[in-house]
Design a protein around this motif. Structure first.
Motif, PDB file in Angstrom:
ATOM      1  N   ASN A  84      32.590  56.498  34.238  1.00 37.30           N
ATOM      2  CA  ASN A  84      33.254  57.581  34.661  1.00 37.30           C
ATOM      3  C   ASN A  84      33.380  57.039  36.335  1.00 37.30           C
ATOM      4  O   ASN A  84      32.555  56.343  36.854  1.00 37.30           O
ATOM      5  CB  ASN A  84      32.368  58.837  34.741  1.00 37.30           C
ATOM      6  CG  ASN A  84      32.940  60.164  35.155  1.00 37.30           C
ATOM      7  OD1 ASN A  84      34.030  60.186  35.848  1.00 37.30           O
ATOM      8  ND2 ASN A  84      32.316  61.220  34.688  1.00 37.30           N
ATOM      9  N   ALA A  90      35.157  62.081  39.834  1.00 41.18           N
ATOM     10  CA  ALA A  90      34.153  61.936  38.833  1.00 41.18           C
ATOM     11  C   ALA A  90      34.772  63.187  37.605  1.00 41.18           C
ATOM     12  O   ALA A  90      35.035  64.349  38.159  1.00 41.18           O
ATOM     13  CB  ALA A  90      32.829  62.430  39.105  1.00 41.18           C
ATOM     14  N   THR A  92      34.297  65.822  34.743  1.00 46.45           N
ATOM     15  CA  THR A  92      33.149  66.708  33.997  1.00 46.45           C
ATOM     16  C   THR A  92      33.620  67.296  32.846  1.00 46.45           C
ATOM     17  O   THR A  92      34.846  67.204  32.373  1.00 46.45           O
ATOM     18  CB  THR A  92      32.868  67.729  35.198  1.00 46.45           C
ATOM     19  OG1 THR A  92      33.813  68.644  35.352  1.00 46.45           O
ATOM     20  CG2 THR A  92      32.502  66.963  36.422  1.00 46.45           C
ATOM     21  N   LEU A  93      32.935  68.010  32.083  1.00 47.62           N
ATOM     22  CA  LEU A  93      33.204  68.721  30.931  1.00 47.62           C
ATOM     23  C   LEU A  93      34.249  69.848  31.256  1.00 47.62           C
ATOM     24  O   LEU A  93      35.032  70.159  30.241  1.00 47.62           O
ATOM     25  CB  LEU A  93      31.798  69.411  30.365  1.00 47.62           C
ATOM     26  CG  LEU A  93      31.115  68.477  29.487  1.00 47.62           C
ATOM     27  CD1 LEU A  93      29.677  69.131  29.233  1.00 47.62           C
ATOM     28  CD2 LEU A  93      31.601  67.937  28.211  1.00 47.62           C
ATOM     29  N   ASP A  95      36.989  69.330  32.690  1.00 41.80           N
ATOM     30  CA  ASP A  95      38.068  68.368  32.476  1.00 41.80           C
ATOM     31  C   ASP A  95      38.420  67.917  31.163  1.00 41.80           C
ATOM     32  O   ASP A  95      39.598  67.516  30.895  1.00 41.80           O
ATOM     33  CB  ASP A  95      37.958  67.009  33.437  1.00 41.80           C
ATOM     34  CG  ASP A  95      37.642  67.426  34.803  1.00 41.80           C
ATOM     35  OD1 ASP A  95      38.267  68.407  35.399  1.00 41.80           O
ATOM     36  OD2 ASP A  95      36.633  66.930  35.558  1.00 41.80           O
ATOM     37  N   CYS A 100      43.231  61.713  32.482  1.00 36.57           N
ATOM     38  CA  CYS A 100      42.477  61.032  33.276  1.00 36.57           C
ATOM     39  C   CYS A 100      43.245  59.694  33.474  1.00 36.57           C
ATOM     40  O   CYS A 100      44.277  59.287  32.793  1.00 36.57           O
ATOM     41  CB  CYS A 100      41.269  60.828  32.653  1.00 36.57           C
ATOM     42  SG  CYS A 100      41.262  59.797  31.079  1.00 36.57           S
ATOM     43  N   LYS A 110      39.249  61.252  37.690  1.00 31.16           N
ATOM     44  CA  LYS A 110      39.858  62.801  37.245  1.00 31.16           C
ATOM     45  C   LYS A 110      41.438  62.791  37.909  1.00 31.16           C
ATOM     46  O   LYS A 110      42.105  63.406  37.554  1.00 31.16           O
ATOM     47  CB  LYS A 110      39.005  63.713  37.964  1.00 31.16           C
ATOM     48  CG  LYS A 110      39.392  65.024  38.095  1.00 31.16           C
ATOM     49  CD  LYS A 110      38.252  65.984  38.676  1.00 31.16           C
ATOM     50  CE  LYS A 110      38.562  67.270  38.559  1.00 31.16           C
ATOM     51  NZ  LYS A 110      37.401  68.157  38.884  1.00 31.16           N
ATOM     52  N   VAL A 126      32.845  64.385  27.609  1.00 24.33           N
ATOM     53  CA  VAL A 126      32.123  63.833  28.757  1.00 24.33           C
ATOM     54  C   VAL A 126      30.672  63.863  28.176  1.00 24.33           C
ATOM     55  O   VAL A 126      30.067  64.792  27.972  1.00 24.33           O
ATOM     56  CB  VAL A 126      32.245  64.321  29.934  1.00 24.33           C
ATOM     57  CG1 VAL A 126      31.572  63.674  31.291  1.00 24.33           C
ATOM     58  CG2 VAL A 126      33.755  64.301  30.204  1.00 24.33           C
ATOM     59  N   ASP A 127      30.100  62.650  28.362  1.00 20.97           N
ATOM     60  CA  ASP A 127      28.355  62.828  28.268  1.00 20.97           C
ATOM     61  C   ASP A 127      27.961  62.018  29.408  1.00 20.97           C
ATOM     62  O   ASP A 127      28.374  61.451  30.280  1.00 20.97           O
ATOM     63  CB  ASP A 127      27.975  62.245  26.693  1.00 20.97           C
ATOM     64  CG  ASP A 127      28.491  60.627  26.479  1.00 20.97           C
ATOM     65  OD1 ASP A 127      28.587  60.013  27.616  1.00 20.97           O
ATOM     66  OD2 ASP A 127      28.845  60.465  25.451  1.00 20.97           O
ATOM     67  N   VAL A 131      32.932  58.730  29.810  1.00 23.42           N
ATOM     68  CA  VAL A 131      34.033  59.897  29.523  1.00 23.42           C
ATOM     69  C   VAL A 131      34.707  59.149  28.308  1.00 23.42           C
ATOM     70  O   VAL A 131      35.262  57.988  28.021  1.00 23.42           O
ATOM     71  CB  VAL A 131      35.171  59.884  30.490  1.00 23.42           C
ATOM     72  CG1 VAL A 131      36.249  60.709  30.281  1.00 23.42           C
ATOM     73  CG2 VAL A 131      34.648  60.318  32.115  1.00 23.42           C
TER      74      VAL A 131
END
Length: 136
Positions: A84, A90, A92-93, A95, A100, A110, A126-127, A131
């Motif tokens: 990421n 950055a 995130t969930l 998104d 991307c 992003k 995303v974790d 990503v």
């Protein structure tokens, strides 16, 4: 071509793997984002608006001393996890489902960075480790 009058052996692919020819002077590492250049050759992901991302490399393809197309690289089109980006770029969930963008051959962001980056794919998940990108 006229319509069939007998059975035809139609070749098929599963759509999950492709083997594009590698650009001259390029090394694509296993696990890298892989894009197709304007000339139609595989190159590692990078900040650029020209290449189109197609997946992740399943193997090393070292064509640093070869001509364009001298070898091919095995590319997987299934979702894969990448690093990421940081700060305002950055992902995130929130998104998930959005585009991307390629920063380099292992990082996605992003935003398009002021129209300097090509789309890598869509954010699949995303974790804590990165990503997940779904390729087109």
């Amino acid at each position: 071509m006229p319509a069939l009058t007998q059975d035809r052996n139609t070749l098929r692919r599963d759509g999950q793997r492709i083997e594009p020819p590698v650009a001259a002077g390029v090394r694509i590492f296993a696990g890298a984002l892989v894009a197709i250049s304007a000339a139609g050759h595989a190159v590692p992901g990078a900040t650029s608006t020209t290449p189109k991302c197609v997946g992740s490399s399943l193997e090393l393809a070292d064509n640093q001393g070869g001509a364009a197309g001298a070898l091919r690289v095995l590319v997987d089109k299934r979702p894969a996890r990448f690093a990421n980006s940081a700060a305002a770029d950055a992902i995130t969930l929130a998104d998930v489902g959005a585009d991307c963008y390629m920063v380099d051959d292992q990082t996605v962001a992003k935003t398009h960075g002021g129209n300097t980056r090509s789309v890598a794919g869509r954010v699949f998940d995303v974790d804590a480790d990165g990503v997940w990108v779904a390729f087109r």
